[in-house]
Design an enzyme around this catalytic site. Sequence first.
Site, short mmCIF file in Angstrom:
data_model
loop_
_atom_site.label_atom_id
_atom_site.label_comp_id
_atom_site.label_asym_id
_atom_site.label_seq_id
_atom_site.Cartn_x
_atom_site.Cartn_y
_atom_site.Cartn_z
N SER A 238 0.84 -1.19 0.00
CA SER A 238 0.00 0.00 0.00
C SER A 238 0.88 1.24 0.00
O SER A 238 2.11 1.15 -0.04
CB SER A 238 -0.91 0.01 1.23
OG SER A 238 -0.14 0.16 2.41
N LYS A 239 0.25 2.41 0.06
CA LYS A 239 0.98 3.67 -0.01
C LYS A 239 2.02 3.80 1.10
O LYS A 239 3.03 4.47 0.93
CB LYS A 239 0.01 4.85 0.06
CG LYS A 239 -0.84 5.01 -1.19
CD LYS A 239 -1.76 6.22 -1.06
CE LYS A 239 -2.61 6.38 -2.31
NZ LYS A 239 -3.54 7.54 -2.19
N ARG A 240 1.76 3.17 2.23
CA ARG A 240 2.71 3.33 3.35
C ARG A 240 4.06 2.67 3.03
O ARG A 240 5.05 2.94 3.71
CB ARG A 240 2.13 2.73 4.63
CG ARG A 240 2.03 1.22 4.65
CD ARG A 240 1.53 0.71 6.00
NE ARG A 240 1.44 -0.73 6.03
CZ ARG A 240 0.41 -1.42 5.57
NH1 ARG A 240 -0.62 -0.78 5.04
NH2 ARG A 240 0.39 -2.74 5.63
#
Length: 470
Positions: A238-240
């Site tokens: 994911s974006k993290r």
Amino acid sequence: MTLTTRFAPSPTGYLHVGGARTALYSWLYAKKNGGDFILRIEDTDLERSTQESVDAIMDGMNWLNLEWTQGPFYQTKRFDRYKEVIAQLIESGNAYRCYCTPEEVETMREEARAKGEKEKYNGMWRERTDWPEDKPFVIRFKNPLDGDVVISDQVKGEIVISNQELDDLIIARSDGSPTYNLTVVVDDWDMGVTHVVRGDDHVNNTPRQINILKALGAPLPEYAHIPMILGDDGKRLSKRHGAVSVMQYRDDGYLPEALLNYLVRLGWSHGDQEIFSRDEMIELFDLTGCNRAPSAFNTDKLIWVNQHYMKTLAPEYVAEHLAWHMQDQGIDTETGPALADIVKVQADRVKTLKEMASISSYFYQDFTEFDEKAAKKHLRPVAQQPLEVVKAKLTALENWVAEDIHSAINATAEELELGMGKVGMPLRVAATGAGNSPSLDVTLELLPREKVIARIDMALAVIAERIANS
């Protein structure tokens, strides 16, 4: 029959890494078998679908050079066809009206849960025809009550799902719009898709889609469900975890060849081979070689692959991609060396093209001050004479070529009885503004002589000021 695969993203965001890998695998399988590769935009989610997302998907596919042979097809332009098929299913007794409210269906699920049974719609309207007037209804597919759905998955092996586990799914909403499982079935059927390659988050949809295909008398495609991509921490990417959009990797300085090579190995292998040309991918790829377990994304490995391609691809080609980063950083390359020459001298010194552009600005842009640490260390009073002597020798050179520049630097060191570093480092800081660069003679050759001389003068002025203030 022509082997046909498809990539069918929903335009509700960018083209992410997982989608790009699915597209790559579908594209490779079609190319390997001389087949067709379809691009289909599944845009029936009218609230979330945007033209910006469509453009982002197209940009990602084009940057990766995953060219499609058919499409792009848009589901929103095929609503009449979906209505036709829904009517066909109703007419054949394979679909029916359901007047249950969402609250009633939720109650059914809660009651099943309380009994320890599968939470699903109980088929309340499956055989009824006492339809109320002026009450909204959905259309449900009449799923078989007995037997199993057997999926011969090319990645996961045989998967058996009991029909008793499946409920009568909605194929048309109360406003008449078709749902995902219906549109996908119709599209795959109409477009002659023979192999469905997609993420394994769709495994639960597959038995439902197979049952609809059977009810329509349509041929069944082969299925291959690819495990998801995880981050380094074992959780879903994911974006993290950093960049997950394909075009973000472009912006961060990766070559498309590097990302493709990395993605093909992220869930598939051919012995211990790590580097694959596009032709090798096509020749060697096979769905049965895909891993059944999820793969973990490793940015360090991607960087290694990117460095390989920066160093081994034709400098002229790498320069085409470097040009984008130069422009993005506001560096005008009209005056200065050819970008291919920059690639040749910088490729083994950086991790990304973005970094290459950043550290190469001095070839094209003048600077008004030197790097503070480099100047403090190397533009000291003891550097004044070496810079003056080497300036004179460089000015006198007949040919501005690396070999003669190297000789001039050597001659200065010998004349002043200094180590090469005592001449080279002040000269490097003077010419580039900082303490790091490729081989000094090559670096100077790529700069105009008059610019090098002017920068040496600027460095001498800094030294003179230090002497005056000491």
